[in-house]
Design an enzyme around this catalytic site. Structure first.
Site, PDB file in Angstrom:
ATOM      1  N   HIS A 127       0.841  -1.198   0.000  1.00 15.49           N
ATOM      2  CA  HIS A 127       0.000   0.000   0.000  1.00 15.49           C
ATOM      3  C   HIS A 127       0.883   1.258   0.000  1.00 15.49           C
ATOM      4  CE1 HIS A 127      -3.637   2.338   1.324  1.00 15.49           C
ATOM      5  NE2 HIS A 127      -2.702   3.094   1.870  1.00 15.49           N
ATOM      6  N   GLU A 128       1.920   1.284   0.824  1.00 13.04           N
ATOM      7  CA  GLU A 128       2.824   2.451   0.875  1.00 13.04           C
ATOM      8  C   GLU A 128       3.560   2.622  -0.454  1.00 13.04           C
ATOM      9  OE1 GLU A 128       2.884   4.703   3.322  1.00 13.04           O
ATOM     10  OE2 GLU A 128       1.317   3.469   4.192  1.00 13.04           O
ATOM     11  N   HIS A 131       1.439   4.371  -2.881  1.00 13.83           N
ATOM     12  CA  HIS A 131       1.381   5.837  -2.714  1.00 13.83           C
ATOM     13  C   HIS A 131       2.550   6.493  -3.449  1.00 13.83           C
ATOM     14  CE1 HIS A 131      -2.009   6.532  -0.140  1.00 13.83           C
ATOM     15  NE2 HIS A 131      -1.549   5.813   0.872  1.00 13.83           N
ATOM     16  N   GLU A 192      -6.406   6.791  -1.209  1.00 15.49           N
ATOM     17  CA  GLU A 192      -6.429   5.541  -0.436  1.00 15.49           C
ATOM     18  C   GLU A 192      -6.964   4.386  -1.260  1.00 15.49           C
ATOM     19  OE1 GLU A 192      -5.114   4.750   2.668  1.00 15.49           O
ATOM     20  OE2 GLU A 192      -4.223   6.626   2.020  1.00 15.49           O
ATOM     21  N   ASP A 196      -4.894   1.064  -2.317  1.00 18.27           N
ATOM     22  CA  ASP A 196      -5.373  -0.293  -2.010  1.00 18.27           C
ATOM     23  C   ASP A 196      -5.384  -1.160  -3.268  1.00 18.27           C
ATOM     24  OD1 ASP A 196      -5.820   0.326   0.626  1.00 18.27           O
ATOM     25  OD2 ASP A 196      -7.974   0.691   0.389  1.00 18.27           O
TER      26      ASP A 196
END
Ligand SMILES: [Zn+2]
Length: 477
Positions: A127-128, A131, A192, A196
């Site tokens: 997930h990071e 980003h 977000e 995901d």
């Protein structure tokens, strides 16, 4: 207009007790876009401050290497595999992970310990990473004018200064202001959702169990209810909704089921963190009960041996470790601890022998390179240490740990010029050019270098002085 990026920078500052006055060099950050190069440069400066000055940075090459291995395994199959990533660990029991500008991803020890499977841990990293690959940070910071960026930087410095100053009220005011602004931060819901979706694909590409993602996030959400208004930091910056979890579950249901076994390194790194946490006597009790629950688990036996080692019970630690070693598959974690125990018994010769053999079995393990160099220095073999470190430096010129070890080895050999020349590289890599220049000046005056060495020192000195002038000019602009 400038609230978001300010919040971003402040939250970066507040995430750590960084006692620093050096402001991130924003360089030629353009008015319209934060370029990948500028983003990387900002990230580099922040990370060098963290590694150098933040007491909560976990200086543990074994655990850091493990987290990097998982992180790079994911990054290599992400939707932008060309991006650079660096992963580091923060010693903090709270559940958090965060991406700094430029692909620097920090993980709290609490998160690694809370994950029940390696796939769960990997899901947060995925997930990071998403980003970063989706350039969310650049988009948040993006579109700001340069003057706004500079204003933010000076505010950041004020907050850092207040934090490192003993004046509590001043620090509290700064922290209060920052806290109010920080609550503005948070990736937007669309960021977000995207992280995901992209993160889940990466998780699947890397061969992890995709159910780890909704599973872990669901547990995080349940934990949040217990915290009430004090949600884990991770959820404050990555707002979690029931809708997000439902989305993840829907996606996972359409993916192939895969049974994945955790790597031994996942278990060893967690055992090491647990064994090193809290008071040594409590850690021994904790690891004893862990081992009672899983008597056949090599990591549990290793964890108890490490806790005993910490408590100064060296004989019991050695016995326990030998028992683990007799049954477990060969492991660099076990060999490093064997060598640490030998060194604690002032038996450098055994430590060196253990680590030399381990290096032959695990030639790509960096933690062993550091451990062997350290054992050779402590064991009275500084010349062998120098040779091993120089070989490692051939492919890892920007590794400050290697330069630090090299400086120590030269100091033991009484080679003053070489010692300070190596120390200069440590400071350079930690973002302190003035200190690096000072070391080179000491090196050039030391009087024990030959003609070639002194020429190299002078050349390096000129280069770093020039770089310092350029950096200062960039900051004034
Ligand atoms: Zn997020």
């Amino acid at each position: 207009m400038m609230r978001r990026p300010l919040a971003l920078l402040l939250s970066l500052a507040l995430a750590f007790p960084v006692h620093a006055y050096d402001l991130p060099d924003l360089g030629d950050v353009a008015a319209t876009e934060l370029s990948p190069a500028a983003e990387r440069r900002i990230g580099e400066q922040i990370i060098s401050q963290i590694r150098w000055r933040d007491a909560s940075y976990l200086d543990d090459p074994e655990v850091e290497e493990y987290v990097n291995r998982i992180g790079h395994k994911l990054a290599a199959v992400s939707n932008n595999p060309g991006l650079e990533f660096d992963f580091f660990v923060v010693s903090d029991s709270t559940l958090n992970a965060f991406a700094l500008p430029g692909g620097y991803i920090g993980v709290h020890t609490g998160l690694l310990l809370a994950a029940q499977t390696e796939s769960e841990f990997a899901s947060v990293l995925g997930h990071e990473i998403a980003h970063v690959t989706q350039r969310h940070i650049a988009q948040i910071v993006g579109k700001q004018s340069q003057s706004a960026m500079l204003m933010m930087a000076s505010l950041l410095v004020a907050v850092l200064a207040a934090r490192s100053n003993s004046d509590v009220s001043q620090a509290a005011i700064a922290a209060g202001q920052a806290g109010a602004i920080q609550s503005q931060l948070g990736y937007t819901r669309s960021f977000e959702r995207e992280a995901d979706r992209v993160g889940l694909e990466t998780l699947e590409n890397a061969g992890f169990d995709v159910r780890g993602m909704p599973g872990f996030f669901e547990r995080l959400q349940r934990a949040t209810r217990m915290y009430e208004n004090n949600a884990p930091a991770y959820l404050r910056t990555h707002p979690l909704t029931t809708e997000r979890i439902a989305d993840m579950e829907n996606r996972v249901n359409s993916m192939r089921y895969r049974q994945v076994v955790d790597s031994p390194d996942f278990n060893f790194s967690r055992a090491k963190l647990r064994a090193n946490a809290g008071l040594a006597t409590d850690a021994v009790r904790d690891m004893e009960s862990q081992l009672a629950q899983a008597p056949a688990d090599p990591a549990a036996g290793y964890g108890l041996a490490r806790a005993l080692f910490r408590a100064g019970r060296l004989d019991e630690a050695a016995q326990r470790l030998d028992a683990v070693r007799a049954k477990a598959p060969p492991s660099p974690w076990i060999e490093t601890l064997r060598a640490e125990i030998a060194l604690a018994r002032k038996d450098g010769a055994t430590a060196i022998k253990v680590l030399e053999a381990a290096m032959r079995s695990f030639p790509s393990n960096h933690a062993l390179v550091y451990a062997l160099a350290n054992a050779r220095i402590l064991g009275g073999q500084p010349q062998a240490a120098v040779e091993g470190i120089r070989r490692a430096l051939d492919s890892r010129q920007s590794d400050p740990r290697l330069w630090q070890l090299l400086s120590r080895a030269y100091a033991d050999l009484g080679k003053v010029t070489a010692q300070h020349r190596a120390q200069a590289e440590v400071y350079r890599l930690r973002g302190s050019l003035p200190a690096a220049i000072e070391q080179l000046e000491i090196a050039s005056r030391a009087g024990d270098g030959d003609f070639y060495e002194l020429s190299a020192v002078d050349a390096r000195l000129r280069e770093l002085k020039q770089r310092l002038i350029e950096e200062r000019r960039d900051r004034k602009d």
